[in-house]
Motif scaffolding. Structure first.
Motif, short mmCIF file in Angstrom:
data_model
loop_
_atom_site.label_atom_id
_atom_site.label_comp_id
_atom_site.label_asym_id
_atom_site.label_seq_id
_atom_site.Cartn_x
_atom_site.Cartn_y
_atom_site.Cartn_z
N MET A 1 1.08 -0.85 -0.40
CA MET A 1 0.26 -0.26 -0.11
C MET A 1 1.11 1.31 -0.01
SD MET A 1 -2.83 0.87 2.82
CE MET A 1 -3.92 2.21 2.32
N ILE A 2 0.34 2.29 -1.13
CA ILE A 2 1.14 3.65 -1.01
C ILE A 2 1.12 4.63 0.16
CG2 ILE A 2 1.76 5.52 -2.68
CD1 ILE A 2 0.73 3.35 -4.92
N PRO A 3 1.84 4.73 1.37
CA PRO A 3 1.06 6.08 2.30
C PRO A 3 1.19 7.13 1.61
CG PRO A 3 3.91 6.03 2.07
CD PRO A 3 3.12 4.90 0.82
N PRO A 4 0.14 7.80 1.77
CA PRO A 4 -0.22 9.24 0.90
C PRO A 4 0.23 10.24 1.24
CG PRO A 4 -1.52 9.02 3.61
CD PRO A 4 -0.32 7.23 3.29
N PRO A 5 0.29 11.07 0.30
CA PRO A 5 1.66 12.06 0.40
C PRO A 5 1.21 12.98 1.63
CG PRO A 5 -0.36 12.75 -1.11
CD PRO A 5 -0.60 11.69 -0.77
N ALA A 6 2.38 13.18 1.50
CA ALA A 6 2.54 14.73 2.52
C ALA A 6 1.95 15.43 2.55
CB ALA A 6 3.88 14.49 3.19
N ARG A 7 0.63 16.63 3.72
CA ARG A 7 0.19 18.09 2.96
C ARG A 7 1.41 18.68 2.79
NH1 ARG A 7 -5.67 18.41 4.90
NH2 ARG A 7 -4.50 20.16 4.18
N SER A 8 1.12 19.25 1.77
CA SER A 8 2.05 20.90 1.78
C SER A 8 1.35 22.60 3.13
CB SER A 8 1.97 21.12 0.88
OG SER A 8 0.90 21.41 -0.13
N SER A 9 0.32 22.86 3.43
CA SER A 9 -0.33 23.47 4.52
C SER A 9 -1.35 22.32 5.23
CB SER A 9 -0.74 24.23 3.08
OG SER A 9 -2.27 23.89 2.39
N ALA A 10 -1.42 23.96 5.94
CA ALA A 10 -2.09 22.95 7.42
C ALA A 10 -4.34 23.46 6.73
CB ALA A 10 -2.08 24.11 8.64
N PRO A 11 -4.37 22.29 7.38
CA PRO A 11 -6.01 22.27 6.69
C PRO A 11 -6.82 23.92 6.82
CG PRO A 11 -5.74 20.45 8.07
CD PRO A 11 -4.31 21.16 8.55
N THR A 12 -7.76 23.64 6.19
CA THR A 12 -8.52 25.39 6.03
C THR A 12 -9.74 24.92 6.49
OG1 THR A 12 -9.13 25.62 3.90
CG2 THR A 12 -7.53 26.21 3.80
N ALA A 13 -9.78 26.11 7.44
CA ALA A 13 -11.85 25.86 7.74
C ALA A 13 -12.61 25.98 6.74
CB ALA A 13 -11.93 27.37 8.13
N ALA A 14 -12.49 26.29 5.36
CA ALA A 14 -13.05 25.84 4.41
C ALA A 14 -12.95 24.11 4.31
CB ALA A 14 -12.77 25.59 3.21
N GLU A 15 -12.14 23.61 4.49
CA GLU A 15 -12.05 21.84 3.94
C GLU A 15 -12.33 20.72 5.34
OE1 GLU A 15 -8.25 18.59 3.48
OE2 GLU A 15 -7.91 20.83 3.86
N ALA A 16 -12.18 21.95 6.36
CA ALA A 16 -12.84 21.39 7.67
C ALA A 16 -14.12 21.33 7.29
CB ALA A 16 -12.52 21.76 8.88
N SER A 17 -14.64 21.94 6.98
CA SER A 17 -16.29 22.56 6.88
C SER A 17 -16.95 21.77 5.71
CB SER A 17 -16.76 23.97 6.29
OG SER A 17 -18.37 24.17 6.30
#
Length: 75
Positions: A1-17
Protein backbone atom coordinates in the motif's frame (compact mmCIF):
# COMPACT_ATOMS: atom_id res chain seq x y z
CA UNK A 1 0.00 0.00 0.00
CA UNK A 2 1.31 3.42 -0.94
CA UNK A 3 1.29 5.95 1.92
CA UNK A 4 -0.64 9.15 1.33
CA UNK A 5 1.41 12.18 0.30
CA UNK A 6 2.42 14.60 3.04
CA UNK A 7 0.35 17.76 3.31
CA UNK A 8 2.01 20.93 2.07
CA UNK A 9 -0.18 23.17 4.24
CA UNK A 10 -2.48 23.05 7.25
CA UNK A 11 -6.15 22.25 6.66
CA UNK A 12 -8.33 25.29 6.08
CA UNK A 13 -11.67 26.11 7.67
CA UNK A 14 -13.33 25.48 4.29
CA UNK A 15 -11.79 22.00 4.06
CA UNK A 16 -12.85 21.17 7.61
CA UNK A 17 -16.36 22.41 6.87
CA UNK A 18 -16.57 20.23 3.77
CA UNK A 19 -15.43 17.15 5.70
CA UNK A 20 -17.83 17.91 8.56
CA UNK A 21 -20.68 18.14 6.06
CA UNK A 22 -19.75 14.77 4.54
CA UNK A 23 -19.54 13.11 7.96
CA UNK A 24 -22.99 14.39 8.95
CA UNK A 25 -24.64 13.63 5.59
CA UNK A 26 -23.31 10.07 5.65
CA UNK A 27 -24.43 9.73 9.27
CA UNK A 28 -20.93 8.97 10.50
CA UNK A 29 -21.41 11.64 13.16
CA UNK A 30 -24.67 13.06 14.47
CA UNK A 31 -23.60 16.71 14.41
CA UNK A 32 -20.58 18.89 13.70
CA UNK A 33 -20.90 22.60 14.45
CA UNK A 34 -18.32 25.33 13.91
CA UNK A 35 -18.19 27.79 16.80
CA UNK A 36 -17.26 31.47 16.43
CA UNK A 37 -13.99 30.70 18.26
CA UNK A 38 -12.91 28.33 15.46
CA UNK A 39 -13.52 25.26 17.60
CA UNK A 40 -15.82 22.48 16.44
CA UNK A 41 -18.45 20.69 18.52
CA UNK A 42 -18.91 17.09 17.38
CA UNK A 43 -21.43 14.53 18.61
CA UNK A 44 -21.31 10.91 17.43
CA UNK A 45 -24.82 9.88 18.48
CA UNK A 46 -27.90 11.64 19.87
CA UNK A 47 -27.30 10.58 23.47
CA UNK A 48 -23.51 10.75 23.28
CA UNK A 49 -21.12 13.30 24.69
CA UNK A 50 -20.16 16.40 22.74
CA UNK A 51 -16.47 16.61 21.89
CA UNK A 52 -14.66 19.89 21.38
CA UNK A 53 -12.16 19.88 18.52
CA UNK A 54 -9.68 22.73 18.55
CA UNK A 55 -9.70 23.56 14.85
CA UNK A 56 -9.70 22.46 11.20
CA UNK A 57 -6.78 20.04 11.61
CA UNK A 58 -8.71 18.09 14.26
CA UNK A 59 -11.80 17.84 12.02
CA UNK A 60 -9.72 16.56 9.11
CA UNK A 61 -7.96 14.11 11.45
CA UNK A 62 -11.34 12.87 12.71
CA UNK A 63 -12.50 12.32 9.13
CA UNK A 64 -9.30 10.42 8.34
CA UNK A 65 -9.71 8.25 11.44
CA UNK A 66 -13.31 7.42 10.58
CA UNK A 67 -12.36 6.71 6.97
CA UNK A 68 -9.51 4.43 8.06
CA UNK A 69 -11.76 2.57 10.51
CA UNK A 70 -14.50 2.17 7.88
CA UNK A 71 -12.08 0.82 5.30
CA UNK A 72 -10.30 -1.52 7.72
CA UNK A 73 -13.53 -3.11 8.97
CA UNK A 74 -14.96 -3.91 5.54
CA UNK A 75 -14.88 -7.57 4.60
Amino acid sequence: MIPPPARSSAPTAAEASAWADVLVRRRLVRAAVLMPTGQWLVQDRPDGPVRVLSGPADVVALAATIQHHTRSTRS
